[in-house]
Scaffold this motif. Structure first.
Motif, PDB file in Angstrom:
ATOM      1  N   VAL A  54       4.267   9.264  -5.120  1.00  0.00           N
ATOM      2  CA  VAL A  54       3.881   8.764  -3.795  1.00  0.00           C
ATOM      3  C   VAL A  54       3.748   9.913  -2.799  1.00  0.00           C
ATOM      4  CG1 VAL A  54       6.226   8.223  -2.955  1.00  0.00           C
ATOM      5  CG2 VAL A  54       4.252   6.965  -2.079  1.00  0.00           C
TER       6      VAL A  54
ATOM      7  N   ARG B 291       0.265  11.179  -0.935  1.00  0.00           N
ATOM      8  CA  ARG B 291       0.208  11.183   0.532  1.00  0.00           C
ATOM      9  C   ARG B 291       0.170  12.596   1.112  1.00  0.00           C
ATOM     10  NH1 ARG B 291       1.290   6.789   3.388  1.00  0.00           N
ATOM     11  NH2 ARG B 291       2.252   8.036   5.037  1.00  0.00           N
TER      12      ARG B 291
ATOM     13  N   THR C 245      -1.477   4.603   0.421  1.00  0.00           N
ATOM     14  CA  THR C 245      -0.319   4.203  -0.376  1.00  0.00           C
ATOM     15  C   THR C 245       0.916   4.472   0.477  1.00  0.00           C
ATOM     16  OG1 THR C 245      -1.444   4.767  -2.435  1.00  0.00           O
ATOM     17  CG2 THR C 245       0.951   4.600  -2.515  1.00  0.00           C
TER      18      THR C 245
ATOM     19  N   CYS D 218       4.210   0.809  -2.501  1.00  0.00           N
ATOM     20  CA  CYS D 218       3.583   2.033  -3.016  1.00  0.00           C
ATOM     21  C   CYS D 218       2.935   1.848  -4.392  1.00  0.00           C
ATOM     22  CB  CYS D 218       4.624   3.146  -3.078  1.00  0.00           C
ATOM     23  SG  CYS D 218       5.900   2.861  -4.331  1.00  0.00           S
ATOM     24  N   THR D 219       2.710   0.617  -4.802  1.00  0.00           N
ATOM     25  CA  THR D 219       2.157   0.345  -6.125  1.00  0.00           C
ATOM     26  C   THR D 219       0.776   0.974  -6.288  1.00  0.00           C
ATOM     27  OG1 THR D 219       3.394  -1.729  -6.280  1.00  0.00           O
ATOM     28  CG2 THR D 219       1.498  -1.482  -7.750  1.00  0.00           C
ATOM     29  N   VAL D 220       0.600   1.672  -7.404  1.00  0.00           N
ATOM     30  CA  VAL D 220      -0.680   2.256  -7.793  1.00  0.00           C
ATOM     31  C   VAL D 220      -0.917   1.913  -9.260  1.00  0.00           C
ATOM     32  CG1 VAL D 220      -0.535   4.164  -6.122  1.00  0.00           C
ATOM     33  CG2 VAL D 220       0.300   4.506  -8.464  1.00  0.00           C
TER      34      VAL D 220
ATOM     35  N   SER E 203       0.185  -1.054 -13.498  1.00  0.00           N
ATOM     36  CA  SER E 203       0.751  -0.975 -12.154  1.00  0.00           C
ATOM     37  C   SER E 203       2.127  -0.328 -12.224  1.00  0.00           C
ATOM     38  CB  SER E 203       0.909  -2.368 -11.547  1.00  0.00           C
ATOM     39  OG  SER E 203      -0.322  -2.846 -11.097  1.00  0.00           O
TER      40      SER E 203
ATOM     41  N   LYS F 245       5.217   1.589  -9.489  1.00  0.00           N
ATOM     42  CA  LYS F 245       5.665   1.899  -8.134  1.00  0.00           C
ATOM     43  C   LYS F 245       5.735   3.420  -8.052  1.00  0.00           C
ATOM     44  CE  LYS F 245       7.930  -2.509  -7.751  1.00  0.00           C
ATOM     45  NZ  LYS F 245       9.176  -3.260  -7.638  1.00  0.00           N
ATOM     46  N   SER F 246       4.864   3.994  -7.249  1.00  0.00           N
ATOM     47  CA  SER F 246       4.722   5.445  -7.242  1.00  0.00           C
ATOM     48  C   SER F 246       5.930   6.170  -6.666  1.00  0.00           C
ATOM     49  CB  SER F 246       3.441   5.854  -6.507  1.00  0.00           C
ATOM     50  OG  SER F 246       3.452   5.434  -5.162  1.00  0.00           O
TER      51      SER F 246
ATOM     52  N   THR G  32      -5.645   4.267  -6.556  1.00  0.00           N
ATOM     53  CA  THR G  32      -4.924   3.841  -5.362  1.00  0.00           C
ATOM     54  C   THR G  32      -5.735   2.778  -4.652  1.00  0.00           C
ATOM     55  OG1 THR G  32      -5.918   5.365  -3.763  1.00  0.00           O
ATOM     56  CG2 THR G  32      -4.086   6.225  -5.107  1.00  0.00           C
TER      57      THR G  32
ATOM     58  N   PRO H 214      -1.395  -2.854   0.484  1.00  0.00           N
ATOM     59  CA  PRO H 214      -1.851  -1.982  -0.607  1.00  0.00           C
ATOM     60  C   PRO H 214      -1.170  -2.298  -1.938  1.00  0.00           C
ATOM     61  CG  PRO H 214      -1.501  -0.685   1.361  1.00  0.00           C
ATOM     62  CD  PRO H 214      -0.952  -2.060   1.649  1.00  0.00           C
ATOM     63  N   GLY H 215       0.143  -2.474  -1.903  1.00  0.00           N
ATOM     64  CA  GLY H 215       0.863  -2.793  -3.133  1.00  0.00           C
ATOM     65  C   GLY H 215       0.503  -4.156  -3.680  1.00  0.00           C
TER      66      GLY H 215
END
Length: 156
Positions: free
Chosen positions: A24, A28, A36, A48-50, A56, A58-59, A74, A104-105
Motif C-alpha cells: 500500500v 501510494r 488505494t 486498501c484492497t487491490v 483480491s 489487502k495491500s 488498483t 476503492p476496496g
C-alpha cells in the motif's frame, strides 16, 4: 534494499525498495497511486484492497517485495480511456457510497467476486464483501450496486 519488478495497472515498474515496505505504501508513496487508501493498517477494513495476480488482497498486509514479478490492479486502473466499468457505474447510479473511503476496496472486492461468480445472490455478495468495512452506508446500496452490475454482465 531489494530490487523488484512489478506491473501496476498495466505499467511496468522497477524499483529498489526496503524489504519491509508494504505494498500500500509502495503504491501510494512511490508510484503516486493514492486511489488505494490506507484505512486501518491492520487488514481489518479492506479499504486498501487491490488485485494481485488475479486475487483480491489487502495491500496493507502484503510486502512490496512479495509483489515482485506480479501484476497489480488498483481502483485507478479500472476505468479505461476515461470510461467507467459497469461496476463503477452501478456504484455511482445506485448511491453505493457516502464518504467514499471504503469504495476503492469495495469495488476491487466486488470485481473479484464478479469474475468468480458473474451472477451472485445477495447473500453471496454480502459474504464476498464481509472483509470490507463501511462506516456510512449500511451496505444495502453496495449490495444492490453489485447485483445491478452482475445483471449488466459487463463489470470489469
Amino acid at each position: 534494499m531489494t530490487r523488484i519488478s512489478v506491473k501496476v495497472d498495466g505499467t511496468a515498474y522497477q524499483d529498489e525498495v526496503e524489504p519491509r515496505l508494504l505494498l500500500v505504501h509502495y503504491l501510494r508513496d512511490r508510484l503516486g497511486l493514492t486511489g488505494t487508501p490506507i484505512g486501518c493498517d491492520t487488514s481489518n477494513c479492506g479499504a486498501c484492497t487491490v488485485d494481485l495476480d488475479g486475487v483480491s488482497v489487502k495491500s496493507c498486509s502484503v510486502l512490496a517485495v512479495q509483489a515482485d514479478g506480479s501484476d497489480v490492479a488498483t481502483v485507478q486502473g479500472l476505468a479505461r480511456d476515461g470510461e467507467w466499468t459497469g461496476l463503477q457505474r452501478a456504484f455511482h447510479e445506485g448511491h453505493a457510497l457516502q464518504c467514499g473511503y471504503c469504495t476503492p476496496g469495495m469495488l476491487m472486492a466486488a470485481r473479484d467476486l464478479l469474475r468468480e461468480n458473474p451472477h451472485p445472490s445477495a447473500d453471496e455478495v454480502r459474504h464476498a464483501l464481509e472483509g470490507n468495512l463501511c462506516r456510512c452506508t449500511g451496505y444495502q446500496n453496495i449490495v444492490r450496486a453489485v447485483l445491478a452490475a452482475s445483471e449488466q454482465e459487463v463489470t470489469t
